[in-house]
Design a protein around this motif. Structure first.
Motif, PDB file in Angstrom:
ATOM      1  N   LYS A  35     -25.656  19.616   8.189  1.00  0.00           N
ATOM      2  CA  LYS A  35     -26.002  18.292   8.956  1.00  0.00           C
ATOM      3  C   LYS A  35     -26.549  18.722  10.469  1.00  0.00           C
ATOM      4  CE  LYS A  35     -21.390  17.501   9.071  1.00  0.00           C
ATOM      5  NZ  LYS A  35     -20.187  16.819   8.980  1.00  0.00           N
ATOM      6  N   THR A  36     -26.538  20.050  10.795  1.00  0.00           N
ATOM      7  CA  THR A  36     -26.980  20.617  11.999  1.00  0.00           C
ATOM      8  C   THR A  36     -28.373  20.373  12.052  1.00  0.00           C
ATOM      9  OG1 THR A  36     -27.429  22.425  10.956  1.00  0.00           O
ATOM     10  CG2 THR A  36     -25.294  22.487  11.967  1.00  0.00           C
ATOM     11  N   GLY A  37     -29.256  20.107  11.148  1.00  0.00           N
ATOM     12  CA  GLY A  37     -30.513  19.763  11.118  1.00  0.00           C
ATOM     13  C   GLY A  37     -30.724  18.664  11.919  1.00  0.00           C
ATOM     14  N   ALA A  38     -30.048  17.605  11.486  1.00  0.00           N
ATOM     15  CA  ALA A  38     -29.963  16.134  12.151  1.00  0.00           C
ATOM     16  C   ALA A  38     -29.730  16.325  13.602  1.00  0.00           C
ATOM     17  CB  ALA A  38     -29.087  15.343  11.433  1.00  0.00           C
ATOM     18  N   TRP A  39     -28.584  17.040  13.922  1.00  0.00           N
ATOM     19  CA  TRP A  39     -28.172  17.084  15.270  1.00  0.00           C
ATOM     20  C   TRP A  39     -29.240  17.740  16.171  1.00  0.00           C
ATOM     21  CZ3 TRP A  39     -23.051  19.390  13.606  1.00  0.00           C
ATOM     22  CH2 TRP A  39     -22.094  18.676  12.978  1.00  0.00           C
ATOM     23  N   GLU A  40     -29.816  18.895  15.723  1.00  0.00           N
ATOM     24  CA  GLU A  40     -31.131  19.590  16.499  1.00  0.00           C
ATOM     25  C   GLU A  40     -32.345  18.407  16.604  1.00  0.00           C
ATOM     26  OE1 GLU A  40     -32.318  22.979  14.378  1.00  0.00           O
ATOM     27  OE2 GLU A  40     -30.395  24.009  14.488  1.00  0.00           O
ATOM     28  N   ILE A  41     -32.484  17.647  15.762  1.00  0.00           N
ATOM     29  CA  ILE A  41     -33.841  16.838  15.992  1.00  0.00           C
ATOM     30  C   ILE A  41     -33.464  15.652  16.979  1.00  0.00           C
ATOM     31  CG2 ILE A  41     -34.967  14.913  14.862  1.00  0.00           C
ATOM     32  CD1 ILE A  41     -34.851  16.198  12.185  1.00  0.00           C
ATOM     33  N   CYS A  42     -31.956  15.128  17.013  1.00  0.00           N
ATOM     34  CA  CYS A  42     -31.690  14.233  18.157  1.00  0.00           C
ATOM     35  C   CYS A  42     -31.698  14.849  19.299  1.00  0.00           C
ATOM     36  CB  CYS A  42     -30.157  13.561  17.755  1.00  0.00           C
ATOM     37  SG  CYS A  42     -30.185  12.730  16.191  1.00  0.00           S
ATOM     38  N   GLU A  43     -31.081  16.035  19.374  1.00  0.00           N
ATOM     39  CA  GLU A  43     -31.223  16.874  20.689  1.00  0.00           C
ATOM     40  C   GLU A  43     -32.541  17.105  21.136  1.00  0.00           C
ATOM     41  OE1 GLU A  43     -28.416  20.312  20.042  1.00  0.00           O
ATOM     42  OE2 GLU A  43     -26.715  18.736  20.411  1.00  0.00           O
ATOM     43  N   SER A  44     -33.530  17.428  20.238  1.00  0.00           N
ATOM     44  CA  SER A  44     -34.905  17.702  20.687  1.00  0.00           C
ATOM     45  C   SER A  44     -35.558  16.455  21.318  1.00  0.00           C
ATOM     46  CB  SER A  44     -35.585  18.319  19.673  1.00  0.00           C
ATOM     47  OG  SER A  44     -35.334  19.382  19.433  1.00  0.00           O
ATOM     48  N   LEU A  45     -35.400  15.285  20.415  1.00  0.00           N
ATOM     49  CA  LEU A  45     -36.041  14.039  20.542  1.00  0.00           C
ATOM     50  C   LEU A  45     -35.445  13.084  21.909  1.00  0.00           C
ATOM     51  CD1 LEU A  45     -37.367  12.637  17.271  1.00  0.00           C
ATOM     52  CD2 LEU A  45     -38.700  13.986  19.001  1.00  0.00           C
ATOM     53  N   GLY A  46     -34.330  13.350  21.732  1.00  0.00           N
ATOM     54  CA  GLY A  46     -33.208  12.640  22.968  1.00  0.00           C
ATOM     55  C   GLY A  46     -32.839  11.527  22.147  1.00  0.00           C
ATOM     56  N   ARG A  47     -33.279  11.241  20.947  1.00  0.00           N
ATOM     57  CA  ARG A  47     -32.855  10.254  20.018  1.00  0.00           C
ATOM     58  C   ARG A  47     -33.094  10.491  18.677  1.00  0.00           C
ATOM     59  NH1 ARG A  47     -38.258   6.699  19.519  1.00  0.00           N
ATOM     60  NH2 ARG A  47     -37.247   5.903  17.724  1.00  0.00           N
ATOM     61  N   ALA A  48     -32.784   9.475  17.774  1.00  0.00           N
ATOM     62  CA  ALA A  48     -33.181   9.824  16.169  1.00  0.00           C
ATOM     63  C   ALA A  48     -34.760   9.168  16.076  1.00  0.00           C
ATOM     64  CB  ALA A  48     -32.030   9.193  15.272  1.00  0.00           C
ATOM     65  N   PRO A  49     -35.480   9.815  15.041  1.00  0.00           N
ATOM     66  CA  PRO A  49     -36.775   9.328  14.783  1.00  0.00           C
ATOM     67  C   PRO A  49     -36.413   7.905  14.163  1.00  0.00           C
ATOM     68  CG  PRO A  49     -36.132  10.823  13.318  1.00  0.00           C
ATOM     69  CD  PRO A  49     -34.923  10.889  14.122  1.00  0.00           C
ATOM     70  N   GLY A  57     -25.292  13.637   9.072  1.00  0.00           N
ATOM     71  CA  GLY A  57     -25.342  14.092  10.494  1.00  0.00           C
ATOM     72  C   GLY A  57     -25.756  12.985  11.718  1.00  0.00           C
ATOM     73  N   TYR A  58     -26.633  12.193  11.195  1.00  0.00           N
ATOM     74  CA  TYR A  58     -27.132  11.287  12.136  1.00  0.00           C
ATOM     75  C   TYR A  58     -26.012  10.319  12.195  1.00  0.00           C
ATOM     76  CZ  TYR A  58     -32.279  12.317  11.543  1.00  0.00           C
ATOM     77  OH  TYR A  58     -33.602  13.117  11.639  1.00  0.00           O
ATOM     78  N   LYS A  59     -25.481   9.980  11.349  1.00  0.00           N
ATOM     79  CA  LYS A  59     -24.211   8.904  11.400  1.00  0.00           C
ATOM     80  C   LYS A  59     -23.240   9.509  12.464  1.00  0.00           C
ATOM     81  CE  LYS A  59     -22.715   7.416   7.591  1.00  0.00           C
ATOM     82  NZ  LYS A  59     -22.299   6.731   6.204  1.00  0.00           N
ATOM     83  N   GLU A  60     -22.792  10.716  12.114  1.00  0.00           N
ATOM     84  CA  GLU A  60     -21.827  11.217  13.128  1.00  0.00           C
ATOM     85  C   GLU A  60     -22.358  11.336  14.487  1.00  0.00           C
ATOM     86  OE1 GLU A  60     -19.183  14.333  10.446  1.00  0.00           O
ATOM     87  OE2 GLU A  60     -20.614  14.983  11.686  1.00  0.00           O
ATOM     88  N   PHE A  61     -23.588  11.582  14.842  1.00  0.00           N
ATOM     89  CA  PHE A  61     -24.218  11.560  16.331  1.00  0.00           C
ATOM     90  C   PHE A  61     -24.279  10.006  16.798  1.00  0.00           C
ATOM     91  CE2 PHE A  61     -26.980  14.834  18.461  1.00  0.00           C
ATOM     92  CZ  PHE A  61     -25.799  16.117  18.431  1.00  0.00           C
ATOM     93  N   LYS A  62     -24.283   9.181  16.056  1.00  0.00           N
ATOM     94  CA  LYS A  62     -24.205   7.926  16.418  1.00  0.00           C
ATOM     95  C   LYS A  62     -22.739   7.453  16.866  1.00  0.00           C
ATOM     96  CE  LYS A  62     -25.926   3.185  15.820  1.00  0.00           C
ATOM     97  NZ  LYS A  62     -24.821   2.095  15.578  1.00  0.00           N
ATOM     98  N   GLU A  63     -21.738   7.840  15.998  1.00  0.00           N
ATOM     99  CA  GLU A  63     -20.473   7.624  16.313  1.00  0.00           C
ATOM    100  C   GLU A  63     -19.974   8.237  17.284  1.00  0.00           C
ATOM    101  OE1 GLU A  63     -18.235   8.951  12.816  1.00  0.00           O
ATOM    102  OE2 GLU A  63     -19.439   7.239  11.540  1.00  0.00           O
ATOM    103  N   TRP A  64     -20.644   9.460  17.851  1.00  0.00           N
ATOM    104  CA  TRP A  64     -20.150  10.198  19.070  1.00  0.00           C
ATOM    105  C   TRP A  64     -20.767   9.574  20.382  1.00  0.00           C
ATOM    106  CZ3 TRP A  64     -20.879  15.267  15.961  1.00  0.00           C
ATOM    107  CH2 TRP A  64     -20.005  15.534  14.896  1.00  0.00           C
ATOM    108  N   GLY A  65     -21.783   8.562  20.007  1.00  0.00           N
ATOM    109  CA  GLY A  65     -22.405   8.026  21.089  1.00  0.00           C
ATOM    110  C   GLY A  65     -23.690   8.791  21.610  1.00  0.00           C
ATOM    111  N   GLN A  66     -24.193   9.852  20.706  1.00  0.00           N
ATOM    112  CA  GLN A  66     -25.193  10.634  21.070  1.00  0.00           C
ATOM    113  C   GLN A  66     -26.580  10.041  21.012  1.00  0.00           C
ATOM    114  OE1 GLN A  66     -24.657  13.930  22.360  1.00  0.00           O
ATOM    115  NE2 GLN A  66     -22.615  14.514  21.382  1.00  0.00           N
TER     116      GLN A  66
END
Ligand SMILES: *Cc1c(COP(=O)(O)O)cnc(C)c1O
Length: 345
Positions: free
Chosen positions: A161-175, A194-203
């Motif tokens: 899942k860390t791959g998704a988190w890194e992408i979101c942190e780099s782009l400041g959003r999901a693609p 990973g994406y879903k968790e980042f959304k749930e966590w408000g990132q």
């Protein structure tokens, strides 16, 4: 800083989990303007081939191995002819555990085999196919209390899942679009989680559409039935009965995405384009992503101006034979300047 260090608080590690670190993860996310322009999208490539053993498998392997150590496993075992064995062998060597790799005799990709051997794994070729190797590995693991590190190991999926988190942190959003090759379908499932968790966590405010690409000769998720004799040059996705099929179907359904297949020829063309117009050399399975986006564009299904990320899962150097089959050859000349100048055209 390694996956366990960077994301330890979000992963199931405890005070008793040994720290394992080959500086995996934190891979480059590269913007590809020339190819993006052709496709009419803002195109990014996540270079998972920059991981220590040259594929994304290291993200999950680091946690699987840390947990194996925590549980007191005496050795690692896996059945694989490819990147899983290379990754398992690397981490086993790093932490000082023996590693046993079971292969179907004669069905071995040379580059990846070289990795398993040089890292010091004991590579055992069995007289049987991959399914038989997997079954034998499972039985042996149980008998000897060895840790089984195939993708049946739940920690691999969790840490991927860390791959998704890194992408979101780099782009400041999901693609808007997440393009990924699909074999056993574990990686697409992990990214979606990973994406879903980042959304749930408000990132991140929104989720991407998950676009999974398979090779035409090994496309059980496109045809919706197991493929008894999978065949493709993209060996890393030559899988007929994906382990995580159900999770992957759910990811595609929930995200409003799609599974599609691409031919070997389209994969090879995409590999060449990535190299010549992007400066990136990825192994054939990875190039199913670009081949897939090209196909979507041709079908009018790629929204203009969308942000698309391709997961380039493995390094091109793992399979030089396939690359050389289409890359041309050196120009031979004598040793005079005249001949050289004639060649510089
Ligand atoms: C393992 C692998 C895949 C497939 O990933 P799954 O999780 O099995 O779908 C794709 N590309 C490369 C390079 C791989 O090593």
């Amino acid at each position: 800083m390694g996956v366990l260090k960077r994301y330890g608080t979000k992963l199931p590690i405890t005070g008793k989990t040994p720290s394992v670190n080959l500086e995996e993860g934190s891979t480059p996310l590269v913007r590809l303007d020339r190819i993006g322009e052709t496709l009419g999208v803002e195109l990014w490539a996540k270079l998972e081939g920059c991981n220590p053993s040259g594929s994304f498998k290291d993200r999950g392997m680091v946690l699987a191995v840390a947990k194996a150590l925590e549980d007191g496993a005496k050795a690692l075992v896996c059945a694989s002819t490819g990147n899983t064995s290379a990754s398992a062998a690397a981490y086993a060597a790093h932490v000082g555990l023996p590693c046993y790799v079971l292969l179907p005799s004669g069905k071995v990709a040379l580059g990846k085999l070289a990795q398993a051997l040089i890292y010091g794994a004991k590579v055992i070729a069995i007289d049987g196919n991959f399914d038989k190797a997997l079954e034998m590995a499972r039985e042996a693991a149980e008998e000897r209390s060895f840790a089984m590190v195939n993708s049946v190991n739940p920690y691999r999926l969790i840490a991927q899942k860390t791959g998704a988190w890194e992408i979101c942190e780099s782009l400041g959003r999901a693609p808007d679009i997440h393009a990924i090759p699909v074999g056993n379908a574990c990686n697409i499932s992990a990214y979606w989680a990973g994406y879903k968790e980042f959304k749930e966590w408000g990132q991140i405010p929104s989720l991407p559409k998950m676009m999974g690409f398979q090779a035409e000769g090994a496309a059980p998720l496109v045809t919706n039935e197991p493929c008894p004799n999978p065949e493709t040059i993209a060996t890393a996705i030559r899988i007929g009965n994906p382990v995580s099929a159900e999770l992957a179907r759910k990811a595609v359904r929930e995200s409003g995405g799609q599974f599609n297949s691409v031919t070997d020829d389209e994969i090879l063309k995409a590999q060449l384009m990535l190299a010549k117009d992007g400066g990136i050399f990825a192994e054939p399975a990875s190039c199913a992503t670009l081949a897939g986006l090209i196909k979507l564009k041709a079908a009018g299904k790629l929204p203009e101006g969308a942000t698309a990320v391709m997961i380039l899962t493995g390094n091109g150097l793992k399979d030089p034979d396939t690359a050389l089959s289409q890359a041309g050859r050196p120009i031979k000349i004598g040793s005079t300047l005249k001949e050289l100048l004639e060649a510089l055209v």
